[in-house]
Scaffold this motif. Structure first.
Motif, PDB file in Angstrom:
ATOM      1  N   GLU A  46     -77.816 -48.758  77.378  1.00 33.88           N
ATOM      2  CA  GLU A  46     -77.457 -48.718  75.961  1.00 33.88           C
ATOM      3  C   GLU A  46     -76.950 -47.344  75.548  1.00 33.88           C
ATOM      4  OE1 GLU A  46     -80.506 -49.792  77.043  1.00 33.88           O
ATOM      5  OE2 GLU A  46     -80.128 -51.939  76.870  1.00 33.88           O
ATOM      6  N   VAL A  47     -77.528 -46.284  76.113  1.00 40.30           N
ATOM      7  CA  VAL A  47     -77.085 -44.929  75.789  1.00 40.30           C
ATOM      8  C   VAL A  47     -75.663 -44.710  76.288  1.00 40.30           C
ATOM      9  CG1 VAL A  47     -77.551 -42.483  76.206  1.00 40.30           C
ATOM     10  CG2 VAL A  47     -79.437 -44.054  75.801  1.00 40.30           C
ATOM     11  N   ILE A  48     -75.368 -45.207  77.471  1.00 39.36           N
ATOM     12  CA  ILE A  48     -74.022 -45.069  78.032  1.00 39.36           C
ATOM     13  C   ILE A  48     -73.035 -45.894  77.220  1.00 39.36           C
ATOM     14  CG2 ILE A  48     -72.619 -45.503  80.085  1.00 39.36           C
ATOM     15  CD1 ILE A  48     -75.137 -44.827  81.731  1.00 39.36           C
ATOM     16  N   ASP A  49     -73.444 -47.101  76.818  1.00 39.41           N
ATOM     17  CA  ASP A  49     -72.564 -47.933  75.985  1.00 39.41           C
ATOM     18  C   ASP A  49     -72.314 -47.278  74.633  1.00 39.41           C
ATOM     19  OD1 ASP A  49     -72.351 -49.847  77.947  1.00 39.41           O
ATOM     20  OD2 ASP A  49     -73.973 -51.111  77.142  1.00 39.41           O
ATOM     21  N   GLY A  55     -66.390 -43.000  71.858  1.00 38.67           N
ATOM     22  CA  GLY A  55     -65.119 -42.484  72.364  1.00 38.67           C
ATOM     23  C   GLY A  55     -65.226 -41.510  73.513  1.00 38.67           C
ATOM     24  N   SER A  56     -66.372 -41.398  74.112  1.00 36.85           N
ATOM     25  CA  SER A  56     -66.533 -40.478  75.241  1.00 36.85           C
ATOM     26  C   SER A  56     -65.959 -41.110  76.506  1.00 36.85           C
ATOM     27  CB  SER A  56     -68.006 -40.158  75.434  1.00 36.85           C
ATOM     28  OG  SER A  56     -68.174 -39.230  76.468  1.00 36.85           O
ATOM     29  N   GLY A  57     -65.290 -40.310  77.312  1.00 39.72           N
ATOM     30  CA  GLY A  57     -64.764 -40.785  78.593  1.00 39.72           C
ATOM     31  C   GLY A  57     -65.846 -40.744  79.662  1.00 39.72           C
ATOM     32  N   GLU A  58     -65.468 -41.156  80.858  1.00 42.74           N
ATOM     33  CA  GLU A  58     -66.442 -41.196  81.950  1.00 42.74           C
ATOM     34  C   GLU A  58     -66.956 -39.800  82.304  1.00 42.74           C
ATOM     35  OE1 GLU A  58     -67.723 -43.986  83.310  1.00 42.74           O
ATOM     36  OE2 GLU A  58     -66.528 -45.103  81.865  1.00 42.74           O
ATOM     37  N   GLY A  59     -66.072 -38.806  82.304  1.00 35.05           N
ATOM     38  CA  GLY A  59     -66.503 -37.430  82.586  1.00 35.05           C
ATOM     39  C   GLY A  59     -67.446 -36.902  81.526  1.00 35.05           C
ATOM     40  N   GLY A  60     -67.155 -37.204  80.257  1.00 38.74           N
ATOM     41  CA  GLY A  60     -68.033 -36.778  79.173  1.00 38.74           C
ATOM     42  C   GLY A  60     -69.387 -37.447  79.246  1.00 38.74           C
ATOM     43  N   ILE A  61     -69.397 -38.725  79.591  1.00 38.21           N
ATOM     44  CA  ILE A  61     -70.670 -39.438  79.745  1.00 38.21           C
ATOM     45  C   ILE A  61     -71.484 -38.805  80.865  1.00 38.21           C
ATOM     46  CG2 ILE A  61     -71.705 -41.632  80.447  1.00 38.21           C
ATOM     47  CD1 ILE A  61     -69.376 -43.032  79.011  1.00 38.21           C
ATOM     48  N   LEU A  62     -70.814 -38.499  81.964  1.00 41.90           N
ATOM     49  CA  LEU A  62     -71.519 -37.901  83.085  1.00 41.90           C
ATOM     50  C   LEU A  62     -72.094 -36.532  82.722  1.00 41.90           C
ATOM     51  CD1 LEU A  62     -72.235 -37.985  86.157  1.00 41.90           C
ATOM     52  CD2 LEU A  62     -70.098 -36.765  86.520  1.00 41.90           C
ATOM     53  N   LEU A  63     -71.261 -35.669  82.123  1.00 38.85           N
ATOM     54  CA  LEU A  63     -71.698 -34.304  81.850  1.00 38.85           C
ATOM     55  C   LEU A  63     -72.624 -34.177  80.653  1.00 38.85           C
ATOM     56  CD1 LEU A  63     -68.393 -32.372  82.555  1.00 38.85           C
ATOM     57  CD2 LEU A  63     -70.417 -32.531  83.996  1.00 38.85           C
ATOM     58  N   ARG A  64     -72.429 -34.983  79.612  1.00 41.83           N
ATOM     59  CA  ARG A  64     -73.219 -34.833  78.389  1.00 41.83           C
ATOM     60  C   ARG A  64     -74.447 -35.729  78.326  1.00 41.83           C
ATOM     61  NH1 ARG A  64     -67.870 -34.989  75.948  1.00 41.83           N
ATOM     62  NH2 ARG A  64     -67.199 -32.840  75.713  1.00 41.83           N
ATOM     63  N   ILE A  65     -74.460 -36.804  79.103  1.00 46.54           N
ATOM     64  CA  ILE A  65     -75.581 -37.743  78.993  1.00 46.54           C
ATOM     65  C   ILE A  65     -76.346 -37.867  80.309  1.00 46.54           C
ATOM     66  CG2 ILE A  65     -76.195 -40.159  78.583  1.00 46.54           C
ATOM     67  CD1 ILE A  65     -73.881 -40.205  76.564  1.00 46.54           C
ATOM     68  N   VAL A  66     -75.634 -38.205  81.375  1.00 46.34           N
ATOM     69  CA  VAL A  66     -76.319 -38.502  82.630  1.00 46.34           C
ATOM     70  C   VAL A  66     -76.935 -37.254  83.258  1.00 46.34           C
ATOM     71  CG1 VAL A  66     -76.004 -39.408  84.963  1.00 46.34           C
ATOM     72  CG2 VAL A  66     -74.893 -40.541  83.044  1.00 46.34           C
ATOM     73  N   VAL A  67     -76.192 -36.171  83.359  1.00 51.59           N
ATOM     74  CA  VAL A  67     -76.712 -34.966  84.011  1.00 51.59           C
ATOM     75  C   VAL A  67     -77.935 -34.403  83.275  1.00 51.59           C
ATOM     76  CG1 VAL A  67     -76.174 -32.585  84.665  1.00 51.59           C
ATOM     77  CG2 VAL A  67     -74.560 -34.413  85.193  1.00 51.59           C
TER      78      VAL A  67
END
Length: 172
Positions: A46-49, A55-67
Motif C-alpha cells: 500500500e505504501v508503494i502504491d 507521482g513517484s517513479g520507480e527510482g524515487g520509490i526505491l530511494l525514498r521509501i524502500v531503502v
C-alpha cells in the motif's frame, strides 16, 4: 579451476586489488533469500502504491521509501558480506603472488604453514634454528589484530543485525 582460469585469463585480475574483491562479489543465495523475505514481509504494498499515485517513479520509490524502510536488512547484509570479505583468505591465496597485497588472514595462514613446515623439518634432523620461529604469542597477536576492525564496527550495527536477522528470517 575454471573460475581461476576465467578470472586470470579473461579478466586479468591476478596480482591486483580486484582479485580480493571481485571473485566473491556480494552475491549468494542466502543473501538474496534474506533480502527478498525481508522486503516482501516488511514493506507494505500500500505504501508503494500510494507513492505511485503521488507521482513517484520507480527510482524515487526505491530511494525514498524502500531503502529507508530496509535499513535493518541492508546493515545486516553489509556486516555479513564485510565479515566474509575480511575473513576470506582463499582469494589472496589463489590470485595474489605479490608480497604487498596480502591480507592479514593470508599473512597469518602463510606464517602458520611456514612454521609448521620448519618445525617438521627440524624434527626430521635438518639443521634449523627453531628459536627464530614466531612463537604462539606472536601468532595470537596477529589473530587479534585481524579481529579488531570487526570488533570496532559490530557495536554500531548490532541493533540492526538482530532486527534484520529476526525479521528477515524465513518463517515456518
Amino acid at each position: 579451476v575454471p573460475s581461476y582460469i576465467m578470472w586470470t585469463q579473461n579478466f586479468h585480475i591476478k596480482n591486483t586489488i580486484w582479485a580480493l574483491i571481485v571473485p566473491n562479489l556480494l552475491m549468494g543465495a542466502f543473501y538474496v533469500i534474506m533480502m527478498r523475505t525481508y522486503l516482501t514481509g516488511n514493506i507494505p504494498e500500500e505504501v508503494i502504491d500510494a507513492a505511485r499515485i503521488d507521482g513517484s517513479g520507480e527510482g524515487g520509490i526505491l530511494l525514498r521509501i524502500v531503502v529507508p524502510m530496509a535499513k535493518p536488512i541492508l546493515s545486516t547484509l553489509a556486516l555479513l558480506v564485510g565479515l566474509g570479505y575480511w575473513n576470506d583468505w582463499l582469494n589472496g591465496l589463489y590470485y595474489i603472488n605479490k608480497d604487498t597485497l596480502y591480507s592479514i588472514q593470508v599473512l597469518l595462514n602463510r606464517m602458520l604453514l611456514d612454521t609448521q613446515f620448519l618445525m617438521s623439518s627440524a624434527s626430521q634432523g635438518m639443521n634449523i634454528d627453531t628459536s627464530q620461529l614466531p612463537s604462539t604469542g606472536i601468532k595470537m597477536a596477529i589473530a587479534v589484530m585481524g579481529i579488531l576492525p570487526i570488533l570496532a564496527v559490530y557495536p554500531f550495527l548490532q541493533k540492526y543485525l538482530v532486527q534484520g536477522i529476526t525479521i528477515g528470517a524465513v518463517k515456518g
